[in-house]
Scaffold this motif. Sequence first.
Motif, PDB file in Angstrom:
ATOM      1  N   MET A 261       0.865  -1.177   0.000  1.00 30.78           N
ATOM      2  CA  MET A 261       0.000   0.000   0.000  1.00 30.78           C
ATOM      3  C   MET A 261       0.899   1.224   0.000  1.00 30.78           C
ATOM      4  N   LEU A 262       0.749   2.039  -1.017  1.00 32.50           N
ATOM      5  CA  LEU A 262       1.582   3.233  -1.139  1.00 32.50           C
ATOM      6  C   LEU A 262       0.697   4.461  -0.967  1.00 32.50           C
ATOM      7  N   VAL A 263       1.054   5.305  -0.035  1.00 31.31           N
ATOM      8  CA  VAL A 263       0.278   6.523   0.186  1.00 31.31           C
ATOM      9  C   VAL A 263       1.174   7.732  -0.084  1.00 31.31           C
ATOM     10  N   THR A 264       0.732   8.599  -0.969  1.00 30.52           N
ATOM     11  CA  THR A 264       1.494   9.808  -1.267  1.00 30.52           C
ATOM     12  C   THR A 264       0.637  11.030  -0.961  1.00 30.52           C
ATOM     13  N   GLU A 275       8.347  -1.395  -8.566  1.00 36.02           N
ATOM     14  CA  GLU A 275       8.409  -2.515  -9.490  1.00 36.02           C
ATOM     15  C   GLU A 275       8.322  -3.813  -8.712  1.00 36.02           C
ATOM     16  N   CYS A 276       7.464  -4.700  -9.190  1.00 35.50           N
ATOM     17  CA  CYS A 276       7.304  -5.978  -8.513  1.00 35.50           C
ATOM     18  C   CYS A 276       7.533  -7.097  -9.511  1.00 35.50           C
ATOM     19  N   MET A 287      -1.005  -4.611  -5.235  1.00 35.98           N
ATOM     20  CA  MET A 287      -0.369  -3.296  -5.143  1.00 35.98           C
ATOM     21  C   MET A 287      -1.460  -2.233  -5.076  1.00 35.98           C
ATOM     22  N   LEU A 288      -1.565  -1.624  -3.916  1.00 34.83           N
ATOM     23  CA  LEU A 288      -2.566  -0.573  -3.750  1.00 34.83           C
ATOM     24  C   LEU A 288      -1.865   0.774  -3.640  1.00 34.83           C
ATOM     25  N   ASP A 315      -2.427  -7.732  -8.845  1.00 32.83           N
ATOM     26  CA  ASP A 315      -3.658  -6.954  -8.838  1.00 32.83           C
ATOM     27  C   ASP A 315      -3.319  -5.561  -8.318  1.00 32.83           C
ATOM     28  N   LEU A 316      -3.433  -4.580  -9.176  1.00 32.02           N
ATOM     29  CA  LEU A 316      -3.030  -3.225  -8.801  1.00 32.02           C
ATOM     30  C   LEU A 316      -4.206  -2.266  -8.859  1.00 32.02           C
TER      31      LEU A 316
END
Lengths: 439, 260
Positions: A261-264, A275-276, A287-288, A315-316
């Motif tokens: 989980m990426l929060v910006t 990158e995964c 990938m959220l 699943d992004l």
Amino acid sequence: MYKISSTAKDREIEVLADKSPTWLAELRRDAWQRAETLEAPSRKDEYWRYTDLDLLNPESFQRLEHGGSTAPLKRLPQRASSALELSGTGSGGKIIHADGALFSAGLSEEAAAKGVIFTDLETAVTEHEELIRPRLGKLVGAADIFTARNLALHRGGAFLYVPPGVELSAPMQSLHWLGMQGTLIQPRTVVVVGRGAKVVFNDIYTSAPLARASLVNPVTELYAAEDSQVGWVTWQDWGEGVRHLSTVKATMAANARLNTMLVTLGGEFSRTWKECELAGEGAQSVMLGLYFAHRKQHFEHWTVQDHLAPHTRSDLLYKGALDDQARTVYYGTIKVRPDANNTDAYQANRNLALSGSARANTNPQLEIENNDVRCSHGATVGRVDEEHLYYLMSRGIGRADARKLLIFGFFNEVLGRAQWSGMHELLSESILRKLAAEK
Amino acid sequence: MSKPILVLENLHAAVEGTEILRGVNLELPPGEVHALMGPNGSGKSTLANVLMGHPAYEVTAGRILFKGEDVTELEADRRSRLGMFLAFQYPVEVPGVSMLNFLRQSLNARRDQDLKPREFRTLVDGKLKLLGMDKAFARRNLNEGFSGGEKKRNEVLQLALLEPELAILDETDSGLDIDALRIVSESVNSMRGPGIGFLVITHYMRILDYLEPDVVHIMLGGRIVKSGGPELAGELEAKGYDSVRKQYGEPAPQEEATAP
């Protein structure tokens, strides 16, 4: 561009190489040479076409000779300590850097007893060479000028090793605080999760507002072994004036599970490359992403879902709101390699434009080299639905509150899938703070 | 007779420059149930949305008085807080917004006070029970993935919670099976009283068997062309809208000819 006085640059790489073990000194010098020969990026390059590269010129920032802060922090500021709550209370270990220097490091008794290693990177390269040497710089090498510079000049960052079969309930946390203006920090973090191990990692970046910009260029390398389960939260809530240029690459062995989980939210400029690599059969990655840009913030999110092995699934879902004159870019690539039979790959980017002058670019890409795949991608840029607003208002809710409900509703699809208890509250605060800043 | 809860005076309204309401006059005293009937396209739903303050509709002439106050220019939230309520014909799905959060905010707005969480839950659970709805209903997102019938019930749930003084039901009966229709009608009947007026918009007679209106209005071409007692509904059922059209000279648009 990016002209550097040769004395200054040589001195920096030499100071760092001298302090490093031989193998790392060599790695640093090679990377430095590579950085010297690499061409500086330009807007003609597809990967940099949205970026104002002047913002990222390393020479505009003062490097810290000893990785230390001029005025050492005495106590962790509130904004930083509350960010540590994003996974709820409890921590398996904390490594905190302030202005690129180690501020504190700690490991829970539980984690220590289970053989977990969690230290700052400088300690790790001398004390855990056997674990880190085969991995540092292997996933994120010197592909472009920024990652090459990080490899050559990195200071600070964390090293986490979770031995095979070890399950940790509380998250391992790495936090970067920034108080200095006009500085450049380039931490590197290496995470190694053993076979069948289970861990949640929080990667947190936060600071007070800075009057003069600082640049942060962090690199993270994650190795998830077979059957491991990794939760990964990146929380970027820099104060105003910070420029963030991050590169994260994960490689997943067979049947590994990775939930990210990426929060910006913060900074004036933020570009993340995530990158995964699904390298082992049966690997599964979620990938959220969630972002909210306002004023003149410029956010770029670059993602790669790279399917190398059969029966892999990714699943992004990235969702972002943008207000005022903000600009966001999403650029995501799904790669399905020739051997990756029976792949499921999904990618969606949804944007909610809250003002007429905000601009969102969204760019989904597919590179499919195998026929046996189920793949979908979608991208949208929409506005607050007037019918939704009317419905809420017809029940007595005022326009501003109704709008907030709808913005949170938009994010809830992502939040609902991210199982981190403290995040809702933390995010609500940050979003409300941004909405309150509206004219 | 007590002061009317709703008065429409020569109400004209347009959407995207096309006039749809062409002079609606109506008086609804508190405690009464008025039925508004008419063929598709006669302006019934437009009237409902104009009453609630839909931003896409423009009132071009006339005015709306609610409890004697001119609300013609008010936004929807103000109207709601004053005590007006519209049960929508097609309630929108609002993804990601939780029912509980939504209901709490609207109740607090309507009552102009913050209910304690426990009070609020007791209230919601009570109304759910009254409407024969499962508690799990309130844990979902607002209308998200609801069936047509569930959406209609959700409207009645909100009606029951917000306790308005004017309730406009816009074809709440359509899309409900007989059992659901009975439950909905019973709960509406249980809300009837001297403090509330109902304007029940319907295309069919069916719901009127349960609700027993005091007055029936027939709308045609953006006007109320005929008002009368409950017997008017029966007459309409026997003769159909065509007889009304003949009488009032309104040409039947094409799509109405096939309406069920």
